[in-house]
Write a protein that holds these residues in place. Structure first.
Motif, PDB file in Angstrom:
ATOM      1  N   LEU A 134       4.648  16.418  -4.604  1.00  0.00           N
ATOM      2  CA  LEU A 134       4.803  15.032  -4.165  1.00  0.00           C
ATOM      3  C   LEU A 134       5.564  14.217  -5.206  1.00  0.00           C
ATOM      4  N   ALA A 135       5.208  14.359  -6.468  1.00  0.00           N
ATOM      5  CA  ALA A 135       5.886  13.599  -7.522  1.00  0.00           C
ATOM      6  C   ALA A 135       7.359  13.979  -7.600  1.00  0.00           C
ATOM      7  N   ARG A 136       7.655  15.275  -7.475  1.00  0.00           N
ATOM      8  CA  ARG A 136       9.043  15.718  -7.511  1.00  0.00           C
ATOM      9  C   ARG A 136       9.839  15.119  -6.354  1.00  0.00           C
ATOM     10  N   ARG A 157       5.560  16.271 -14.699  1.00  0.00           N
ATOM     11  CA  ARG A 157       5.266  17.094 -15.880  1.00  0.00           C
ATOM     12  C   ARG A 157       3.771  17.065 -16.212  1.00  0.00           C
ATOM     13  N   TYR A 158       3.142  15.899 -16.009  1.00  0.00           N
ATOM     14  CA  TYR A 158       1.706  15.787 -16.274  1.00  0.00           C
ATOM     15  C   TYR A 158       0.923  16.755 -15.389  1.00  0.00           C
ATOM     16  N   TYR A 159       1.226  16.778 -14.093  1.00  0.00           N
ATOM     17  CA  TYR A 159       0.484  17.656 -13.195  1.00  0.00           C
ATOM     18  C   TYR A 159       0.854  19.120 -13.401  1.00  0.00           C
ATOM     19  N   GLU A 160       2.064  19.370 -13.882  1.00  0.00           N
ATOM     20  CA  GLU A 160       2.386  20.751 -14.270  1.00  0.00           C
ATOM     21  C   GLU A 160       1.487  21.199 -15.424  1.00  0.00           C
ATOM     22  N   ALA A 161       1.246  20.287 -16.356  1.00  0.00           N
ATOM     23  CA  ALA A 161       0.344  20.615 -17.467  1.00  0.00           C
ATOM     24  C   ALA A 161      -1.081  20.825 -16.966  1.00  0.00           C
ATOM     25  N   GLU A 162      -1.533  19.985 -16.017  1.00  0.00           N
ATOM     26  CA  GLU A 162      -2.870  20.156 -15.450  1.00  0.00           C
ATOM     27  C   GLU A 162      -2.996  21.500 -14.752  1.00  0.00           C
ATOM     28  N   ARG A 163      -1.967  21.885 -14.024  1.00  0.00           N
ATOM     29  CA  ARG A 163      -1.982  23.201 -13.359  1.00  0.00           C
ATOM     30  C   ARG A 163      -2.079  24.328 -14.379  1.00  0.00           C
ATOM     31  N   ASP A 164      -1.273  24.220 -15.436  1.00  0.00           N
ATOM     32  CA  ASP A 164      -1.272  25.280 -16.450  1.00  0.00           C
ATOM     33  C   ASP A 164      -2.603  25.325 -17.200  1.00  0.00           C
ATOM     34  N   LEU A 165      -3.180  24.166 -17.470  1.00  0.00           N
ATOM     35  CA  LEU A 165      -4.478  24.131 -18.141  1.00  0.00           C
ATOM     36  C   LEU A 165      -5.575  24.736 -17.264  1.00  0.00           C
ATOM     37  N   GLU A 176      11.567   6.128 -11.394  1.00  0.00           N
ATOM     38  CA  GLU A 176      11.937   7.548 -11.353  1.00  0.00           C
ATOM     39  C   GLU A 176      11.513   8.253 -12.638  1.00  0.00           C
ATOM     40  N   MET A 177      11.708   7.582 -13.793  1.00  0.00           N
ATOM     41  CA  MET A 177      11.295   8.182 -15.063  1.00  0.00           C
ATOM     42  C   MET A 177       9.794   8.448 -15.076  1.00  0.00           C
ATOM     43  N   VAL A 178       9.007   7.504 -14.566  1.00  0.00           N
ATOM     44  CA  VAL A 178       7.555   7.677 -14.551  1.00  0.00           C
ATOM     45  C   VAL A 178       7.153   8.779 -13.573  1.00  0.00           C
ATOM     46  N   LEU A 179       7.852   8.880 -12.467  1.00  0.00           N
ATOM     47  CA  LEU A 179       7.559   9.949 -11.519  1.00  0.00           C
ATOM     48  C   LEU A 179       7.895  11.310 -12.115  1.00  0.00           C
ATOM     49  N   ARG A 180       8.968  11.392 -12.896  1.00  0.00           N
ATOM     50  CA  ARG A 180       9.277  12.653 -13.587  1.00  0.00           C
ATOM     51  C   ARG A 180       8.183  12.980 -14.602  1.00  0.00           C
ATOM     52  N   TRP A 181       7.695  11.953 -15.313  1.00  0.00           N
ATOM     53  CA  TRP A 181       6.578  12.158 -16.231  1.00  0.00           C
ATOM     54  C   TRP A 181       5.348  12.638 -15.464  1.00  0.00           C
ATOM     55  N   SER A 182       5.100  12.044 -14.291  1.00  0.00           N
ATOM     56  CA  SER A 182       3.946  12.443 -13.484  1.00  0.00           C
ATOM     57  C   SER A 182       4.052  13.897 -13.063  1.00  0.00           C
ATOM     58  N   LYS A 210       0.840  -1.202   0.000  1.00  0.00           N
ATOM     59  CA  LYS A 210       0.000   0.000   0.000  1.00  0.00           C
ATOM     60  C   LYS A 210       0.879   1.256   0.000  1.00  0.00           C
ATOM     61  N   LYS A 211       1.919   1.275   0.816  1.00  0.00           N
ATOM     62  CA  LYS A 211       2.817   2.427   0.868  1.00  0.00           C
ATOM     63  C   LYS A 211       3.523   2.620  -0.471  1.00  0.00           C
ATOM     64  N   TRP A 212       3.996   1.515  -1.062  1.00  0.00           N
ATOM     65  CA  TRP A 212       4.698   1.615  -2.337  1.00  0.00           C
ATOM     66  C   TRP A 212       3.760   2.116  -3.430  1.00  0.00           C
ATOM     67  N   ALA A 213       2.510   1.634  -3.424  1.00  0.00           N
ATOM     68  CA  ALA A 213       1.544   2.086  -4.425  1.00  0.00           C
ATOM     69  C   ALA A 213       1.267   3.573  -4.254  1.00  0.00           C
ATOM     70  N   ASP A 214       1.113   4.031  -3.015  1.00  0.00           N
ATOM     71  CA  ASP A 214       0.865   5.446  -2.763  1.00  0.00           C
ATOM     72  C   ASP A 214       2.078   6.298  -3.119  1.00  0.00           C
ATOM     73  N   TRP A 215       3.264   5.703  -3.026  1.00  0.00           N
ATOM     74  CA  TRP A 215       4.492   6.425  -3.357  1.00  0.00           C
ATOM     75  C   TRP A 215       4.662   6.574  -4.857  1.00  0.00           C
ATOM     76  N   SER A 216       4.146   5.614  -5.631  1.00  0.00           N
ATOM     77  CA  SER A 216       4.447   5.609  -7.051  1.00  0.00           C
ATOM     78  C   SER A 216       3.204   5.493  -7.932  1.00  0.00           C
ATOM     79  N   LEU A 217       2.441   4.413  -7.787  1.00  0.00           N
ATOM     80  CA  LEU A 217       1.352   4.127  -8.717  1.00  0.00           C
ATOM     81  C   LEU A 217       0.243   5.185  -8.700  1.00  0.00           C
ATOM     82  N   LYS A 218       0.029   5.814  -7.555  1.00  0.00           N
ATOM     83  CA  LYS A 218      -1.105   6.741  -7.455  1.00  0.00           C
ATOM     84  C   LYS A 218      -0.990   7.915  -8.411  1.00  0.00           C
ATOM     85  N   PHE A 219       0.215   8.232  -8.858  1.00  0.00           N
ATOM     86  CA  PHE A 219       0.391   9.405  -9.705  1.00  0.00           C
ATOM     87  C   PHE A 219      -0.109   9.178 -11.126  1.00  0.00           C
TER      88      PHE A 219
END
Length: 202
Positions: free
Chosen positions: A139-141, A165-173, A157-163, A31-40
């Protein structure tokens, strides 16, 4: 001839994937690992979902469990991936059809119904979403920086960096949507036109 991956739901592969990093993990750890990574980017599971998937994986022969004795009298059940499980999740990741992501954006659904809301309330909803995106960026950073310290987590780590950037786009939108609302407010508010949707589709 390549053997087809077994017919398991994506959530099973997600849990098996967490185990594929080579550590014995309890349901609490998973559960902790999923919240750390998969939730994004995919899933924020409940404990009941995780334990349900672990039972499914054990039944399929893809995971094993044992009770680890602790200071507590009940002990702790920990899970590990089997060789068959590692091969199965590898085949799934390599060979499963590439499916387009399914977008279910609750905030945009409410903006779509903006003609039923007060302009001030609609702005509040978008601002809440923008603030949520800001929180997820932080959180993703932070989690990406933590993953960067462990070589085995290079791909997470690559997916977290993508996450991030994804939320940065959501913020900008969201910020652009607020500007769009300001522009719309300067125009007369349109009234619903009977049959307009039917004509739009013609």
């Amino acid at each position: 001839m390549t053997q087809e991956p077994p017919n398991l739901p994506p959530t099973s592969w997600a849990v098996l994937g967490l185990l594929s990093f080579g550590q014995e993990l309890s349901g609490y750890d998973l559960k902790k690992w999923a919240d750390w990574s998969l939730k994004f980017f995919y899933w924020s599971p409940s404990y009941s979902q995780i334990y349900g998937e672990l039972k499914r994986l054990e039944k399929a022969g893809y995971a094993l469990s044992r009770v680890e004795l602790t200071e507590n009298t009940r002990g702790k059940r920990v899970y590990t991936i089997t060789d068959a499980g590692r091969e199965a999740v590898r085949r799934w990741a390599r060979d499963a059809p590439v499916e387009p992501p399914v977008l279910k954006h609750g905030v945009m659904l409410r903006v779509w119904l903006g003609h039923l809301l007060e302009p001030e309330r609609l702005r509040e909803i978008i601002i809440q979403h923008r603030d949520y995106a800001e929180k997820m960026i932080r959180l993703a950073r932070a989690d990406a920086e933590g993953a960067s310290e462990i070589p085995a987590w290079a791909y997470p780590e690559m997916v977290l960096r993508w996450s991030q950037r994804y939320y940065e786009a959501e913020r900008d939108l969201a910020q652009q949507m607020l500007a769009d609302l300001d522009e719309l407010a300067a125009r007369p508010r349109p009234k619903p036109v009977p049959g307009a949707y039917t004509r739009l589709r013609e």
